[in-house]
Design a protein around this motif. Sequence first.
Motif, PDB file in Angstrom:
ATOM      1  N   LEU A   1       0.824  -1.204   0.000  1.00  0.00           N
ATOM      2  CA  LEU A   1       0.000   0.000   0.000  1.00  0.00           C
ATOM      3  C   LEU A   1       0.863   1.261   0.000  1.00  0.00           C
ATOM      4  O   LEU A   1       0.504   2.262  -0.636  1.00  0.00           O
ATOM      5  CB  LEU A   1      -0.936   0.002   1.210  1.00  0.00           C
ATOM      6  CG  LEU A   1      -2.102  -0.988   1.165  1.00  0.00           C
ATOM      7  CD1 LEU A   1      -2.890  -0.945   2.459  1.00  0.00           C
ATOM      8  CD2 LEU A   1      -3.022  -0.685  -0.016  1.00  0.00           C
ATOM      9  N   GLY A   2       1.971   1.221   0.717  1.00  0.00           N
ATOM     10  CA  GLY A   2       2.872   2.365   0.717  1.00  0.00           C
ATOM     11  C   GLY A   2       3.432   2.634  -0.666  1.00  0.00           C
ATOM     12  O   GLY A   2       3.474   3.784  -1.129  1.00  0.00           O
ATOM     13  N   ILE A   3       3.855   1.576  -1.352  1.00  0.00           N
ATOM     14  CA  ILE A   3       4.374   1.711  -2.725  1.00  0.00           C
ATOM     15  C   ILE A   3       3.275   2.209  -3.657  1.00  0.00           C
ATOM     16  O   ILE A   3       3.505   3.069  -4.527  1.00  0.00           O
ATOM     17  CB  ILE A   3       4.943   0.362  -3.213  1.00  0.00           C
ATOM     18  CG1 ILE A   3       6.156  -0.033  -2.354  1.00  0.00           C
ATOM     19  CG2 ILE A   3       5.321   0.438  -4.685  1.00  0.00           C
ATOM     20  CD1 ILE A   3       6.682  -1.421  -2.639  1.00  0.00           C
ATOM     21  N   LEU A   4       2.057   1.674  -3.481  1.00  0.00           N
ATOM     22  CA  LEU A   4       0.921   2.093  -4.308  1.00  0.00           C
ATOM     23  C   LEU A   4       0.665   3.594  -4.154  1.00  0.00           C
ATOM     24  O   LEU A   4       0.482   4.311  -5.140  1.00  0.00           O
ATOM     25  CB  LEU A   4      -0.331   1.300  -3.902  1.00  0.00           C
ATOM     26  CG  LEU A   4      -1.655   1.764  -4.532  1.00  0.00           C
ATOM     27  CD1 LEU A   4      -1.659   1.467  -6.023  1.00  0.00           C
ATOM     28  CD2 LEU A   4      -2.850   1.075  -3.856  1.00  0.00           C
ATOM     29  N   GLU A   5       0.667   4.073  -2.912  1.00  0.00           N
ATOM     30  CA  GLU A   5       0.385   5.488  -2.661  1.00  0.00           C
ATOM     31  C   GLU A   5       1.444   6.390  -3.283  1.00  0.00           C
ATOM     32  O   GLU A   5       1.116   7.415  -3.891  1.00  0.00           O
ATOM     33  CB  GLU A   5       0.303   5.740  -1.152  1.00  0.00           C
ATOM     34  CG  GLU A   5       0.074   7.179  -0.758  1.00  0.00           C
ATOM     35  CD  GLU A   5      -1.317   7.671  -1.101  1.00  0.00           C
ATOM     36  OE1 GLU A   5      -1.601   8.856  -0.856  1.00  0.00           O
ATOM     37  OE2 GLU A   5      -2.121   6.874  -1.642  1.00  0.00           O
ATOM     38  N   VAL A   6       2.706   6.020  -3.152  1.00  0.00           N
ATOM     39  CA  VAL A   6       3.780   6.851  -3.714  1.00  0.00           C
ATOM     40  C   VAL A   6       3.692   6.875  -5.244  1.00  0.00           C
ATOM     41  O   VAL A   6       3.842   7.923  -5.873  1.00  0.00           O
ATOM     42  CB  VAL A   6       5.158   6.342  -3.257  1.00  0.00           C
ATOM     43  CG1 VAL A   6       6.277   7.113  -3.952  1.00  0.00           C
ATOM     44  CG2 VAL A   6       5.298   6.486  -1.743  1.00  0.00           C
ATOM     45  N   SER A   7       3.430   5.720  -5.851  1.00  0.00           N
ATOM     46  CA  SER A   7       3.357   5.655  -7.312  1.00  0.00           C
ATOM     47  C   SER A   7       2.172   6.448  -7.856  1.00  0.00           C
ATOM     48  O   SER A   7       2.257   7.071  -8.916  1.00  0.00           O
ATOM     49  CB  SER A   7       3.268   4.196  -7.775  1.00  0.00           C
ATOM     50  OG  SER A   7       2.066   3.591  -7.324  1.00  0.00           O
ATOM     51  N   LEU A   8       1.052   6.423  -7.118  1.00  0.00           N
ATOM     52  CA  LEU A   8      -0.133   7.147  -7.562  1.00  0.00           C
ATOM     53  C   LEU A   8      -0.030   8.642  -7.293  1.00  0.00           C
ATOM     54  O   LEU A   8      -0.729   9.437  -7.927  1.00  0.00           O
ATOM     55  CB  LEU A   8      -1.385   6.606  -6.854  1.00  0.00           C
ATOM     56  CG  LEU A   8      -1.870   5.206  -7.248  1.00  0.00           C
ATOM     57  CD1 LEU A   8      -3.038   4.793  -6.374  1.00  0.00           C
ATOM     58  CD2 LEU A   8      -2.253   5.157  -8.719  1.00  0.00           C
TER      59      LEU A   8
END
Length: 390
Positions: free
Chosen positions: A35-42
Motif C-alpha cells: 500500500l505504501g508503494i501504491l500510494e507513492v506511485s499514484l
Amino acid sequence: MVLRIFGLSIVVTIFSLIIAFLYGGPTALFLTLILGILEVSLSFDNAVINATVLRRMSEFWQKIFLTVGILIAVFGMRLVFPLAIVWLASGLNPIDALDLALNPPPGDAAYFADGSPSYETIITDAHPQIAAFGGMFLLMLFLGFIFEEKEITWLSWIERPLEKIGKLDQLEVVIAALLLIITAEFIAPDDERSTVLFAGLLGMVTYMVVNGLGELFNTDEGEDEDEADDERAKNDPRVDEAAAVADTELRRRSGPTDLAKATGKAGFFLFLYLEVLDASFSFDGVIGAFAITADPIIIALGLGLIGAMFVRSLTVYLVRKGTLSEYVYLEHGAHWAIGALAVILLYSIGTHVPELVTGLVGIVLIGAAFASSVIRRRNEPEGAKDHIEI
C-alpha cells in the motif's frame, strides 16, 4: 540534504512496518508495504503540484502544511475519511463504523448473514460520488492550467492553441460542466445520475471558491507590498532607476522573493487549496486500497504513514532543490497527469479501472516531461529559448 529530507520518512516507514507485523504478522507487513508503494506511485504528480504551490507560500505556511497538513493527510484522509463515509452511508456512529471495519464478514463475503453490507461494500458503493467530486476538482485544476497563457510550454503543438481559445471567459467551467453532464448521462449508473451531478458540481464549486480566495488575497497582499516598495524607492534618493529595473527583471526570472510569497490570508487559503487538492488525489488511492485489504489499520499505516510521509518528503525535496526551476516541464507533465487522472476518475464511475493503469499513466507523463526537461538543459544550458517542440 537527501538524508535530512527523507530521514523522517524512512524512520516512519520502519516504525509502521514493525507495527503492521505486530498487528497482523507477515501478511499485514507485506500488505502495508504494498500500500505504501501504491500510494507513492499514484501520488508522484501530487508531489510535483504540491511543490509548485508550496514554493509560493511563506516559510511559516510551508511549516504549517508540512506539520498540520501531514496530520490531516495521514489521519484525516486515510483513516477518518473512510470511516466517515461508512458513518454517513450506513447511519452507524463512528465507534460502530470502526467495529464494522475491524470485524468483516468471513471470507470474501460482501454482506453479513443478516444482509447488512460490509465496510468494504459501503466504501465501494460510495465510489461514484467520491470520484465525481475528486474528478471535477482535478479537472478544473488541469483546465485552469492548460488554458492559462504561459512563457514556457511543453507540448507546444497543443498547448499554444489551447492558450488562445482559453482567452474565452469561463471556458474551463463550460467544458467541465459539459463533461460532468456526459459522465452523468452516459457513464454513471442510472440510480447514481443525480448523485454524480451533485457531487461533481460540489467539486467544481469547491475548486472555484478555494482557488479564487487564494488568488484574491494573494493579489491584494502583493499589491500592498508593491505599493510599499514604490513608496520606499520614491523617498530614497539613493535608488538608481536603472538598478531598480535590473533588480525587478532579476526577481522576475528567479521566481518569487520572500516578500512576494503568500502570507496571512493568502497563505491560509493556499493551505486550504493544498489540503483539498491532496484529498482529491487521495480518493483513488483510498478506493484502490480496498482491492488489497479492507483493514483500516493497515490502510492507515500503508497509505497514511508510509505513503503520505514519502509524498511530503518528495514535495520538500522538489522545493529545496529547486527541481521545478531546473526541470521546467515537470509542472506541465504533472498537470497533464492530473488531467488524465480526472478523466480516469470520471470513467471509473461506470467501469472499474485497475490501479496499475492509473499509476502508470501519471508516471509515464511525468517521466516524459522529465526527459524533455533534460534535453532542454543539454541543448539550451542558458535557457535561451522558451520552449522546444515535441
